[in-house]
Scaffold this motif. Sequence first.
Motif, PDB file in Angstrom:
ATOM      1  N   GLY A   1       0.801  -1.229   0.000  1.00  0.00           N
ATOM      2  CA  GLY A   1       0.000   0.000   0.000  1.00  0.00           C
ATOM      3  C   GLY A   1       0.824   1.265   0.000  1.00  0.00           C
ATOM      4  N   HIS A   2       2.079   1.183  -0.471  1.00  0.00           N
ATOM      5  CA  HIS A   2       2.997   2.321  -0.342  1.00  0.00           C
ATOM      6  C   HIS A   2       2.534   3.550  -1.105  1.00  0.00           C
ATOM      7  CE1 HIS A   2       4.830   2.125  -4.397  1.00  0.00           C
ATOM      8  NE2 HIS A   2       4.535   0.830  -4.309  1.00  0.00           N
ATOM      9  N   ALA A   3       1.725   3.371  -2.155  1.00  0.00           N
ATOM     10  CA  ALA A   3       1.300   4.512  -2.965  1.00  0.00           C
ATOM     11  C   ALA A   3       0.093   5.239  -2.377  1.00  0.00           C
ATOM     12  CB  ALA A   3       0.977   4.042  -4.381  1.00  0.00           C
ATOM     13  N   ARG A   4      -0.442   4.733  -1.302  1.00  0.00           N
ATOM     14  CA  ARG A   4      -1.613   5.372  -0.696  1.00  0.00           C
ATOM     15  C   ARG A   4      -1.234   6.750  -0.159  1.00  0.00           C
ATOM     16  NH1 ARG A   4      -5.168   1.371   0.810  1.00  0.00           N
ATOM     17  NH2 ARG A   4      -3.393   0.130   1.578  1.00  0.00           N
ATOM     18  N   THR A   5      -2.093   7.732  -0.334  1.00  0.00           N
ATOM     19  CA  THR A   5      -1.804   9.076   0.156  1.00  0.00           C
ATOM     20  C   THR A   5      -2.066   9.162   1.663  1.00  0.00           C
ATOM     21  OG1 THR A   5      -4.048   9.921  -0.175  1.00  0.00           O
ATOM     22  CG2 THR A   5      -2.523  10.032  -2.067  1.00  0.00           C
ATOM     23  N   ALA A   6      -1.536  10.231   2.280  1.00  0.00           N
ATOM     24  CA  ALA A   6      -1.761  10.423   3.720  1.00  0.00           C
ATOM     25  C   ALA A   6      -3.241  10.546   4.023  1.00  0.00           C
ATOM     26  CB  ALA A   6      -1.004  11.661   4.201  1.00  0.00           C
ATOM     27  N   GLY A   7      -3.963  11.270   3.188  1.00  0.00           N
ATOM     28  CA  GLY A   7      -5.397  11.424   3.408  1.00  0.00           C
ATOM     29  C   GLY A   7      -6.136  10.103   3.308  1.00  0.00           C
ATOM     30  N   GLU A   8      -5.751   9.277   2.344  1.00  0.00           N
ATOM     31  CA  GLU A   8      -6.389   7.968   2.203  1.00  0.00           C
ATOM     32  C   GLU A   8      -6.113   7.099   3.425  1.00  0.00           C
ATOM     33  OE1 GLU A   8      -6.311   7.447  -2.682  1.00  0.00           O
ATOM     34  OE2 GLU A   8      -4.565   6.866  -1.476  1.00  0.00           O
ATOM     35  N   ARG A   9      -4.915   7.199   3.975  1.00  0.00           N
ATOM     36  CA  ARG A   9      -4.595   6.420   5.170  1.00  0.00           C
ATOM     37  C   ARG A   9      -5.378   6.910   6.384  1.00  0.00           C
ATOM     38  NH1 ARG A   9       1.834   6.455   3.718  1.00  0.00           N
ATOM     39  NH2 ARG A   9       1.761   4.712   2.245  1.00  0.00           N
ATOM     40  N   LYS A  10      -5.492   8.215   6.537  1.00  0.00           N
ATOM     41  CA  LYS A  10      -6.251   8.748   7.673  1.00  0.00           C
ATOM     42  C   LYS A  10      -7.706   8.309   7.615  1.00  0.00           C
ATOM     43  CE  LYS A  10      -3.305  12.822   8.262  1.00  0.00           C
ATOM     44  NZ  LYS A  10      -3.212  14.295   8.248  1.00  0.00           N
ATOM     45  N   ALA A  11      -8.248   8.238   6.425  1.00  0.00           N
ATOM     46  CA  ALA A  11      -9.652   7.840   6.275  1.00  0.00           C
ATOM     47  C   ALA A  11      -9.877   6.384   6.671  1.00  0.00           C
ATOM     48  CB  ALA A  11     -10.102   8.070   4.837  1.00  0.00           C
ATOM     49  N   LEU A  12      -8.815   5.589   6.707  1.00  0.00           N
ATOM     50  CA  LEU A  12      -8.936   4.176   7.064  1.00  0.00           C
ATOM     51  C   LEU A  12      -8.992   3.936   8.568  1.00  0.00           C
ATOM     52  CD1 LEU A  12      -6.254   2.660   4.644  1.00  0.00           C
ATOM     53  CD2 LEU A  12      -8.729   2.374   4.450  1.00  0.00           C
ATOM     54  N   PHE A  13      -8.553   4.907   9.347  1.00  0.00           N
ATOM     55  CA  PHE A  13      -8.324   4.662  10.774  1.00  0.00           C
ATOM     56  C   PHE A  13      -9.608   4.410  11.546  1.00  0.00           C
ATOM     57  CE2 PHE A  13      -3.947   5.914  10.398  1.00  0.00           C
ATOM     58  CZ  PHE A  13      -3.335   5.339  11.509  1.00  0.00           C
ATOM     59  N   ASP A  14      -9.538   3.410  12.395  1.00  0.00           N
ATOM     60  CA  ASP A  14     -10.498   3.233  13.480  1.00  0.00           C
ATOM     61  C   ASP A  14      -9.686   2.971  14.747  1.00  0.00           C
ATOM     62  OD1 ASP A  14      -9.598   0.619  13.296  1.00  0.00           O
ATOM     63  OD2 ASP A  14     -11.479  -0.174  12.485  1.00  0.00           O
ATOM     64  N   LEU A  15     -10.359   2.797  15.874  1.00  0.00           N
ATOM     65  CA  LEU A  15      -9.647   2.658  17.140  1.00  0.00           C
ATOM     66  C   LEU A  15      -8.793   1.402  17.177  1.00  0.00           C
ATOM     67  CD1 LEU A  15      -9.164   3.909  19.898  1.00  0.00           C
ATOM     68  CD2 LEU A  15     -11.132   2.607  20.752  1.00  0.00           C
ATOM     69  N   ALA A  16      -9.282   0.300  16.590  1.00  0.00           N
ATOM     70  CA  ALA A  16      -8.506  -0.946  16.583  1.00  0.00           C
ATOM     71  C   ALA A  16      -7.201  -0.752  15.826  1.00  0.00           C
ATOM     72  CB  ALA A  16      -9.331  -2.072  15.962  1.00  0.00           C
ATOM     73  N   MET A  17      -7.262  -0.072  14.701  1.00  0.00           N
ATOM     74  CA  MET A  17      -6.063   0.176  13.901  1.00  0.00           C
ATOM     75  C   MET A  17      -5.106   1.107  14.639  1.00  0.00           C
ATOM     76  SD  MET A  17      -6.042   1.656  10.038  1.00  0.00           S
ATOM     77  CE  MET A  17      -4.625   2.474   9.305  1.00  0.00           C
ATOM     78  N   TRP A  18      -5.632   2.149  15.274  1.00  0.00           N
ATOM     79  CA  TRP A  18      -4.804   3.092  16.019  1.00  0.00           C
ATOM     80  C   TRP A  18      -4.068   2.381  17.154  1.00  0.00           C
ATOM     81  CZ3 TRP A  18      -3.826   5.205  20.759  1.00  0.00           C
ATOM     82  CH2 TRP A  18      -3.194   6.456  20.797  1.00  0.00           C
ATOM     83  N   ASP A  19      -4.786   1.546  17.912  1.00  0.00           N
ATOM     84  CA  ASP A  19      -4.156   0.820  19.016  1.00  0.00           C
ATOM     85  C   ASP A  19      -3.107  -0.158  18.503  1.00  0.00           C
ATOM     86  OD1 ASP A  19      -5.346   1.976  21.228  1.00  0.00           O
ATOM     87  OD2 ASP A  19      -7.031   0.582  21.256  1.00  0.00           O
TER      88      ASP A  19
END
Length: 553
Positions: free
Chosen positions: A494-512
């Motif tokens: 997923g290296h080509a994913r933009t910062a905005g696209e990555r932020k949109a993916l976040f939920d609490l499970a991923m953050w932890d």
Amino acid sequence: MQRLTELPVLAIDCQSTGASPKHGHLLELAWCRTCADDESSPEVASFVLELPDGDTIPRRIQRMTGIDDEAMAEAVPPESVWEKLRREAAETPHSVIHYARFERAFLDDAHGRFGADDAFPLDIVCTHAIARRLFSDLPRRGIRALAGYLGHTLPEQKRAGHHALATAWIWRQLVRDLRLGHGVETLDELRQWLEQTPVSSSKKTHYAIDRDLRLSLPQTPGVYRMLSKTSDVLYVGKATSLKQRVNTYFQTRRGLSERKLELVTQVWDLDVTTVPTPLEAALLETDEIKRHSPPYNWGLRQKHRELRFANADWTSFSDIFDDEHATGPLRSTRSLRLASALEDTGPVAEWLTEEAPEYLADAAEWLDAGVDAFYVRHGDCDLDALALVLWEEYLAAKELADEESGADDEAENEQLEEEELVWTDELVADALETALRRAHRACRRARWLCRLTDATIAWRPSIDGCNGRMIVLEAGEVVEARDWEGEALDEPPGHARTAGERKALFDLAMWDRLRVLTTELRRLLSDGREVRVRFDNETSLGVGELKIALALI
């Protein structure tokens, strides 16, 4: 005389705002009519009670019970509830209460205020007093510990209705054990047995879990799940050595907190998963906690936690990432809100007064003076640069490991909520410095976690030159894990994913998951292990670069 198995009783429980009628009031009262030979679940009568005018529920009690302003809107006058209980007692005078000394004080107080000249209507038997004699070698015999040991798991919040049901369950089990083990079959025999049977001071501790089971665990990294008698997951933990870690809970009472003693009293079984390395155990642990939401795991559960995103000047916050709210993801916005007062005190003063935790509310009247004191200290400075200086000063005074001990900014602040702070302009200036430091650290951490969303990571678990491990992260999840022999790291998918696209993916499970991974990487580096991280075709970090990057977050 009627046998205990056939004797109708009222199982009663109270919740209060204080430890005694001198220090609080009845908050909730519940009871259910039961009989020891009746296996059905009894019907519970439960009431939230009105408090005297001007009294409020302490924040600690709100957290323990879940009784808030919305619940209090349904509260009823205590005198009417006492009358209902008195009528029930007229038909069923015998009652059972777990740790009756606590409830009896409040019931006596209610009778004194609402019972006129009538005799006290309840004939009370304390199930805790029985348990102290029957189960003197258990680590703990509180209502949650004993009910769990006997096979009834209580919900996490302390509600009178749930505790009344648990008391009824405990009574049924105690009556059975009294009859089979001690020949006690009537109420008179029970009272005589209580008088004649001393509480044992046995130093030997009994655990429900089979000793051979825990001693047969492997000496390998993994995740363990502590299970109740009914196979509910009570606790999830990680271990470098499953055998060594799990058995520390059951070798001695010394050193265990009250909460852990309550936990181990209820553990009947274990479920374990072995993994190759402690890092992989830590990642599995956080996912398993999300999956099961065990009552004895606090730090990594989904409950009462959320992610937020902030706008550029930290004055507006959103649950989702969008063009306006692009700063994040953030676990706590408190430090950002306070730090934004250095630009505009108006919105922050309103937040302090209306929404902030109680211990911060009085700071509002000192906010303007505190900002002035802050700028007297630092002049017309660059706040970004100052935040970094404050962070470096903080690290010099306190090792980074303490900052990453598992408590976040929100948890640290909660420790202050029970304290009474006398605010001054200098104290507010101190708080603003702390907020600025934490706010910029939170933003740096958010950027790091976004980069870590799509990454390839390799490390050597030991320093003896043996093969290492490699994991590949895509969209914040581990999609590949294998042995690593020192070869160049593959580009993450997923290296080509933009910062905005990555932020949109976040939920609490991923953050932890990514925060735990960051902590594990820091531990590997501090232990002198080799670690490499690759983000894309151009960016790879070795040991030196990683140490610099992680020192900032």
